[in-house]
Design an enzyme around this catalytic site. Structure first.
Site, mmCIF file in Angstrom:
data_model
loop_
_atom_site.group_PDB
_atom_site.id
_atom_site.type_symbol
_atom_site.label_atom_id
_atom_site.label_comp_id
_atom_site.label_asym_id
_atom_site.label_seq_id
_atom_site.Cartn_x
_atom_site.Cartn_y
_atom_site.Cartn_z
ATOM 1 N N GLU A 173 0.837 -1.149 -0.036
ATOM 2 C CA GLU A 173 -0.074 0.024 -0.039
ATOM 3 C C GLU A 173 1.082 1.392 -0.076
ATOM 4 O O GLU A 173 0.859 2.140 0.831
ATOM 5 C CB GLU A 173 -0.936 0.150 1.183
ATOM 6 C CG GLU A 173 -2.044 -1.208 1.060
ATOM 7 C CD GLU A 173 -3.002 -1.283 2.343
ATOM 8 O OE1 GLU A 173 -3.979 -1.708 1.897
ATOM 9 O OE2 GLU A 173 -2.513 -0.718 3.316
ATOM 10 N N GLU A 366 -5.892 -8.008 -1.136
ATOM 11 C CA GLU A 366 -6.699 -7.894 0.330
ATOM 12 C C GLU A 366 -8.058 -7.500 0.106
ATOM 13 O O GLU A 366 -8.319 -6.680 -0.710
ATOM 14 C CB GLU A 366 -6.054 -6.791 0.919
ATOM 15 C CG GLU A 366 -4.701 -7.086 1.713
ATOM 16 C CD GLU A 366 -3.987 -5.978 2.488
ATOM 17 O OE1 GLU A 366 -4.891 -5.237 3.116
ATOM 18 O OE2 GLU A 366 -2.858 -5.585 2.574
#
Length: 468
Positions: A173, A366
């Site tokens: 991320e 995710e």
């Protein structure tokens, strides 16, 4: 004809700092996660306070229990299991001349166990686990010193695990540099000076871009058949209304995230970055070969997290957490107990948005629902809400595949209850497997299968056909 391709990587995802525990065992050094008491949005402690509880220090003790936990994943039929290597377990301060052999051996054993149980390891090289010593000495990725140190670490693990790992990602991320900079880039910012704050964010990001390009090159030299991707948080952002300022503002906010994948997948800074740098007086420090390296060694695929969607209203303050941008509520959507709005169609939208832009394979690494789970008197956990959330997202993923989007796999976050990255809680549970532990660290750590365990088992066994 199956809606999901043969060889689709069904599985689940965790991170070392949220699961392993053993925070100083076998030579491991302090990682940035180890100085946080309430998740990645909390302020780091300069030193460990013996009177405080740090969730990462024991986590769910995956370090000692991984064989048992992977047995559950095998029983569900996992084809892939995503985790991270804790950099601080390999190089405790990030600057040692030689790696920590006991740390290397742990991951040797872990990856071998995955392969034995039929799972491809999907490995994130940096998942909020930068050695804390590098924050104290260099302010993390603000310094170019970390490029060479990261290269050394990655070269070490590539050589060690080249016969075990075929799927890699560099920075977890990375676009969270804007919202969670300490976790994403190991930097501590001056919040009083917006221009200086943005300078550090973009300088650290540039240094990570160079490191990622060099590591991509290393990966293909050492493991020619391996794939190495970038990883972003890309939950959807919509305009709050059809007001033009809302629409343009939502686009600009989305580009703040896509800036990172633009550089890492297209191999160059996008033209709109020039205006940002000019308006905030940002002059990046770079070597003469940086841009050529970024261009020569882009990422192979885009891994991303998707949890929810939000809306942008003109003039709103931009906030975010581990689920993505926090904007105005969408009145058409339900939400989880933690206020994350549930938007399965948004996943299809994002898959199409990203493939239209990059024309590279996607990997949903995710997606999941954090909720309160109650254990009944007969040791059952009835989590129909989690089944409903996941099913609806998987159905939309199938629609994205039908739209022509190449999706490599789906690793649900997290298939066993782990410490919440955002809050440091245990009661915010995602898993198909329950772990007996509370927010204060109390509990037996006993594992229990939830109803969702058997549901996901059937999804994988039928390659997704049971969804329909």
């Amino acid at each position: 004809m199956s809606r999901f391709p043969k060889g689709f990587l069904w599985g689940g995802a965790i991170a070392a700092n949220q699961a392993e525990g053993a925070y100083l065992e076998d030579g491991k050094g302090l990682a940035i996660s180890d100085v946080l008491t309430s998740g990645v949005l909390s302020q780091p402690d300069e030193t460990i306070d013996p009177d405080k509880f740090y969730p990462s220090h024991e986590a769910i003790d995956f370090y000692h229990r991984y064989q048992e936990d992977l047995q559950y994943m095998e029983e569900m039929g996992f084809k892939a299991f995503r985790t991270s290597i804790s950099w601080a377990r390999i190089f405790p301060t990030g600057e040692e001349a030689e790696p920590n052999e006991k740390g290397l051996q742990f991951y040797d054993d872990l990856f071998a166990e995955m392969l034995k149980r039929g799972m491809e390891p999907v490995v994130t090289l940096s998942h909020y686990e930068t050695p804390y010593a590098l924050v104290q000495k260099y302010n993390g990725w603000e310094s170019r010193e970390l490029i060479g140190l990261f290269e050394k670490y990655c070269s070490t693990v590539f050589e060690r695990y080249k016969d075990k790992v075929s799927y890699w990602m560099t920075f977890n991320e990375i676009n969270n540099m804007h919202t969670i900079p300490f976790a994403a880039g190991a930097v501590i910012l001056d919040e009083t000076d917006e221009n200086e704050k943005l300078r550090v964010i973009y300088q650290a990001s540039h240094n990570m871009f160079v490191a990622s390009a060099r590591v991509n090159k290393l990966c293909h030299e050492i493991m020619p058949e391996a794939q190495i991707g970038c990883m972003l948080s890309l939950s959807a952002v919509y305009p709050n209304t059809c007001k033009p300022e809302d629409i343009f503002g939502a686009m600009s906010l989305r580009r703040r995230s896509l800036f990172f994948s633009d550089v890492m997948l297209r191999g160059k800074y996008p033209s709109y970055a020039n205006r940002i740098f000019e308006e905030y007086g940002i002059q990046l420090e770079m070597d003469e070969n940086d841009l050529a390296e970024i261009a020569a060694y882009p990422s192979d695929y885009l891994g991303f997290s998707y949890y929810r969607s939000t809306t942008y209203k003109d003039g709103m303050k931009i906030l975010g957490n581990t689920g993505g941008i926090i904007g105005e509520k969408n009145p058409y959507l339900d939400e989880t107990p933690w206020g994350w709005q549930i938007d399965p169609l948004g996943l299809r939208y994002v898959c199409n948005e990203l493939y239209d832009r990059y024309q590279k394979p996607l990997f949903i690494v995710e997606n999941g629902m954090g909720s309160n789970d109650e254990v009944t008197e007969d040791n059952k956990i009835h989590d129909d809400y989690r089944i409903d959330y996941t099913k609806k997202h998987l159905v939309e993923m199938a629609e994205a595949l039908k739209d022509g989007v190449p999706i490599m796999g789906y690793t649900y976050w997290g298939p066993i209850d782990i410490v919440s990255a955002g809050t440091g809680e245990m009661k915010k549970r995602y898993g198909f497997v329950y772990v007996d532990k509370d927010n204060a660290g109390n509990g037996s750590l006993k594992r229990l299968k939830k109803d969702s365990f058997y549901w996901y088992q059937e999804v994988i066994a039928t390659n997704g056909e049971s969804l329909f």
